[in-house]
Design a protein around this motif. Structure first.
Motif, PDB file in Angstrom:
ATOM      1  N   ALA A  59       0.824  -1.210   0.000  1.00  0.00           N
ATOM      2  CA  ALA A  59       0.000   0.000   0.000  1.00  0.00           C
ATOM      3  C   ALA A  59       0.862   1.266   0.000  1.00  0.00           C
ATOM      4  CB  ALA A  59      -0.941  -0.006   1.201  1.00  0.00           C
ATOM      5  N   ALA A  60       1.970   1.245   0.739  1.00  0.00           N
ATOM      6  CA  ALA A  60       2.860   2.411   0.784  1.00  0.00           C
ATOM      7  C   ALA A  60       3.479   2.682  -0.585  1.00  0.00           C
ATOM      8  CB  ALA A  60       3.958   2.201   1.830  1.00  0.00           C
ATOM      9  N   ILE A  61       3.826   1.616  -1.296  1.00  0.00           N
ATOM     10  CA  ILE A  61       4.413   1.774  -2.628  1.00  0.00           C
ATOM     11  C   ILE A  61       3.328   2.167  -3.638  1.00  0.00           C
ATOM     12  CG2 ILE A  61       5.739   0.654  -4.482  1.00  0.00           C
ATOM     13  CD1 ILE A  61       7.217   1.207  -1.714  1.00  0.00           C
ATOM     14  N   ALA A  62       2.144   1.626  -3.496  1.00  0.00           N
ATOM     15  CA  ALA A  62       1.038   2.008  -4.389  1.00  0.00           C
ATOM     16  C   ALA A  62       0.702   3.487  -4.208  1.00  0.00           C
ATOM     17  CB  ALA A  62      -0.193   1.152  -4.117  1.00  0.00           C
ATOM     18  N   GLU A  63       0.744   3.954  -2.976  1.00  0.00           N
ATOM     19  CA  GLU A  63       0.434   5.357  -2.694  1.00  0.00           C
ATOM     20  C   GLU A  63       1.464   6.287  -3.324  1.00  0.00           C
ATOM     21  OE1 GLU A  63      -0.687   7.995   1.189  1.00  0.00           O
ATOM     22  OE2 GLU A  63       1.198   6.876   1.280  1.00  0.00           O
ATOM     23  N   ARG A  64       2.733   5.900  -3.222  1.00  0.00           N
ATOM     24  CA  ARG A  64       3.788   6.725  -3.812  1.00  0.00           C
ATOM     25  C   ARG A  64       4.868   5.831  -4.405  1.00  0.00           C
ATOM     26  NH1 ARG A  64       7.254  10.014  -0.271  1.00  0.00           N
ATOM     27  NH2 ARG A  64       9.095   9.526  -1.472  1.00  0.00           N
ATOM     28  N   PRO A  65       4.703   5.476  -5.677  1.00  0.00           N
ATOM     29  CA  PRO A  65       5.699   4.628  -6.338  1.00  0.00           C
ATOM     30  C   PRO A  65       7.092   5.254  -6.262  1.00  0.00           C
ATOM     31  CG  PRO A  65       3.742   4.835  -7.705  1.00  0.00           C
ATOM     32  CD  PRO A  65       3.597   5.818  -6.579  1.00  0.00           C
ATOM     33  N   GLY A  66       8.071   4.393  -6.027  1.00  0.00           N
ATOM     34  CA  GLY A  66       9.445   4.864  -5.946  1.00  0.00           C
ATOM     35  C   GLY A  66       9.930   5.099  -4.534  1.00  0.00           C
ATOM     36  N   ARG A  67       9.072   4.880  -3.559  1.00  0.00           N
ATOM     37  CA  ARG A  67       9.526   5.016  -2.174  1.00  0.00           C
ATOM     38  C   ARG A  67      10.687   4.057  -1.924  1.00  0.00           C
ATOM     39  NH1 ARG A  67       3.851   5.918   0.786  1.00  0.00           N
ATOM     40  NH2 ARG A  67       4.238   8.058   1.393  1.00  0.00           N
ATOM     41  N   THR A  68      11.556   4.455  -1.027  1.00  0.00           N
ATOM     42  CA  THR A  68      12.627   3.565  -0.589  1.00  0.00           C
ATOM     43  C   THR A  68      12.126   2.789   0.626  1.00  0.00           C
ATOM     44  OG1 THR A  68      13.550   5.174   0.963  1.00  0.00           O
ATOM     45  CG2 THR A  68      14.379   5.230  -1.332  1.00  0.00           C
ATOM     46  N   ALA A  69      12.837   1.726   0.985  1.00  0.00           N
ATOM     47  CA  ALA A  69      12.470   0.965   2.189  1.00  0.00           C
ATOM     48  C   ALA A  69      12.534   1.869   3.417  1.00  0.00           C
ATOM     49  CB  ALA A  69      13.367  -0.250   2.340  1.00  0.00           C
ATOM     50  N   ALA A  89       9.806 -10.617   0.546  1.00  0.00           N
ATOM     51  CA  ALA A  89       8.747 -11.546   0.141  1.00  0.00           C
ATOM     52  C   ALA A  89       7.980 -11.018  -1.068  1.00  0.00           C
ATOM     53  CB  ALA A  89       7.788 -11.795   1.310  1.00  0.00           C
ATOM     54  N   LEU A  90       7.722  -9.711  -1.104  1.00  0.00           N
ATOM     55  CA  LEU A  90       6.992  -9.113  -2.225  1.00  0.00           C
ATOM     56  C   LEU A  90       7.838  -9.118  -3.498  1.00  0.00           C
ATOM     57  CD1 LEU A  90       5.339  -6.141  -0.306  1.00  0.00           C
ATOM     58  CD2 LEU A  90       4.183  -8.202  -1.143  1.00  0.00           C
ATOM     59  N   LEU A  91       9.149  -8.928  -3.351  1.00  0.00           N
ATOM     60  CA  LEU A  91      10.052  -9.006  -4.505  1.00  0.00           C
ATOM     61  C   LEU A  91      10.083 -10.431  -5.055  1.00  0.00           C
ATOM     62  CD1 LEU A  91      12.970  -6.822  -3.094  1.00  0.00           C
ATOM     63  CD2 LEU A  91      11.644  -6.289  -5.150  1.00  0.00           C
ATOM     64  N   ILE A  92      10.212 -11.416  -4.164  1.00  0.00           N
ATOM     65  CA  ILE A  92      10.251 -12.825  -4.578  1.00  0.00           C
ATOM     66  C   ILE A  92       8.943 -13.226  -5.261  1.00  0.00           C
ATOM     67  CG2 ILE A  92      10.283 -15.204  -3.686  1.00  0.00           C
ATOM     68  CD1 ILE A  92      12.374 -14.177  -1.600  1.00  0.00           C
ATOM     69  N   ALA A  93       7.830 -12.709  -4.751  1.00  0.00           N
ATOM     70  CA  ALA A  93       6.517 -13.037  -5.321  1.00  0.00           C
ATOM     71  C   ALA A  93       6.259 -12.307  -6.642  1.00  0.00           C
ATOM     72  CB  ALA A  93       5.413 -12.701  -4.315  1.00  0.00           C
ATOM     73  N   GLY A  94       7.165 -11.407  -7.016  1.00  0.00           N
ATOM     74  CA  GLY A  94       6.981 -10.676  -8.271  1.00  0.00           C
ATOM     75  C   GLY A  94       5.972  -9.551  -8.172  1.00  0.00           C
ATOM     76  N   LEU A  95       5.708  -9.073  -6.953  1.00  0.00           N
ATOM     77  CA  LEU A  95       4.747  -7.996  -6.763  1.00  0.00           C
ATOM     78  C   LEU A  95       5.410  -6.623  -6.742  1.00  0.00           C
ATOM     79  CD1 LEU A  95       2.636  -9.786  -4.014  1.00  0.00           C
ATOM     80  CD2 LEU A  95       2.089  -9.570  -6.445  1.00  0.00           C
ATOM     81  N   LEU A  96       6.706  -6.600  -6.443  1.00  0.00           N
ATOM     82  CA  LEU A  96       7.503  -5.376  -6.433  1.00  0.00           C
ATOM     83  C   LEU A  96       8.753  -5.578  -7.261  1.00  0.00           C
ATOM     84  CD1 LEU A  96       7.790  -4.264  -2.660  1.00  0.00           C
ATOM     85  CD2 LEU A  96       6.205  -3.386  -4.383  1.00  0.00           C
ATOM     86  N   HIS A 109      14.809   2.221  -5.142  1.00  0.00           N
ATOM     87  CA  HIS A 109      13.410   2.652  -5.138  1.00  0.00           C
ATOM     88  C   HIS A 109      12.540   1.453  -5.480  1.00  0.00           C
ATOM     89  CE1 HIS A 109      14.479   6.879  -4.740  1.00  0.00           C
ATOM     90  NE2 HIS A 109      15.502   6.589  -5.548  1.00  0.00           N
ATOM     91  N   LEU A 110      11.384   1.391  -4.841  1.00  0.00           N
ATOM     92  CA  LEU A 110      10.470   0.262  -5.015  1.00  0.00           C
ATOM     93  C   LEU A 110       9.262   0.675  -5.850  1.00  0.00           C
ATOM     94  CD1 LEU A 110      10.642  -0.914  -1.298  1.00  0.00           C
ATOM     95  CD2 LEU A 110      11.740  -2.023  -3.257  1.00  0.00           C
ATOM     96  N   PHE A 111       8.863  -0.236  -6.727  1.00  0.00           N
ATOM     97  CA  PHE A 111       7.716  -0.003  -7.600  1.00  0.00           C
ATOM     98  C   PHE A 111       6.880  -1.273  -7.660  1.00  0.00           C
ATOM     99  CE2 PHE A 111      11.096   2.776  -8.987  1.00  0.00           C
ATOM    100  CZ  PHE A 111      10.451   3.985  -9.215  1.00  0.00           C
ATOM    101  N   LEU A 112       5.562  -1.105  -7.806  1.00  0.00           N
ATOM    102  CA  LEU A 112       4.696  -2.258  -8.028  1.00  0.00           C
ATOM    103  C   LEU A 112       4.916  -2.775  -9.442  1.00  0.00           C
ATOM    104  CD1 LEU A 112       1.230  -1.097  -6.603  1.00  0.00           C
ATOM    105  CD2 LEU A 112       3.052  -2.302  -5.406  1.00  0.00           C
ATOM    106  N   THR A 113       4.887  -4.090  -9.589  1.00  0.00           N
ATOM    107  CA  THR A 113       4.850  -4.683 -10.919  1.00  0.00           C
ATOM    108  C   THR A 113       3.390  -4.672 -11.374  1.00  0.00           C
ATOM    109  OG1 THR A 113       4.475  -6.889 -10.017  1.00  0.00           O
ATOM    110  CG2 THR A 113       6.791  -6.229 -10.381  1.00  0.00           C
ATOM    111  N   ASP A 114       3.135  -5.077 -12.609  1.00  0.00           N
ATOM    112  CA  ASP A 114       1.746  -5.192 -13.061  1.00  0.00           C
ATOM    113  C   ASP A 114       0.987  -6.166 -12.165  1.00  0.00           C
ATOM    114  OD1 ASP A 114       2.201  -3.388 -15.102  1.00  0.00           O
ATOM    115  OD2 ASP A 114       2.445  -4.928 -16.651  1.00  0.00           O
TER     116      ASP A 114
END
Length: 164
Positions: A59-69, A89-96, A109-114
């Motif tokens: 949700a934090a990344i969806a709110e502002r894509p590119g946030r750092t950890a 876990a989100l990176l491994i799952a292919g969500l980020l 910087h973190l971004f949501l994948t499709d």
């Protein structure tokens, strides 16, 4: 029995010395936050197979894509270790996905994948429904005032030092 202290109810302190939790607003806010967190955790587990920490990062990344950890840590009620495990876990799952900063190579910087965005969009209405049952208790102006008061109280709280 030797060495055992007597129960609190038999001690010299009177009940009037205790905090009355039913009217102590910090306790009541904690109870409310815990109820909301539990309901949200149930919802994101059932609907998206995520834990609450993973949902908060998503949700934090969806709110502002590119946030750092570090930015996620700063804006959520989670410490570095929890954010790190949830992010992994989100990176491994292919969500980020993680992208190195153009300015500072030590920062990502973190971004949501499709796939991550699709999951977020699917979970969002379920999460937004969590407080819906109580929204009839407060009209729109009261909800706005409540949010403003909570933000004001949060800003007024002193920062805690690490390990405290």
């Amino acid at each position: 029995m030797a060495g055992m202290s007597e129960p609190r109810s038999l001690s010299a302190s009177s009940p009037g010395d205790a905090i009355e939790l039913d009217s102590y607003w910090p306790y009541q806010v904690t109870v409310l936050a815990d109820l909301i967190s539990r309901r949200t955790a149930e919802t994101v587990k059932r609907e998206g197979d995520l834990n609450l920490s993973q949902w908060r990062v998503l949700a934090a990344i969806a709110e502002r894509p590119g946030r750092t950890a570090a930015e996620v840590v700063a804006m959520t009620p989670m410490d570095k270790g929890i954010v790190s495990r949830a992010t992994k876990a989100l990176l491994i799952a292919g969500l980020l996905v993680r992208q190195a900063s153009q300015v500072d190579g030590r920062v990502s910087h973190l971004f949501l994948t499709d796939k991550g965005d699709a999951l977020y969009q699917r979970l969002r209405p379920h999460v937004e429904a969590v407080p819906k049952a109580t929204e009839t208790l407060l009209d729109a102006d009261e909800q706005a005032a409540f949010c403003a008061l909570v933000r004001r109280l949060a800003r007024a709280m002193p920062e805690t030092s690490p390990g405290s």
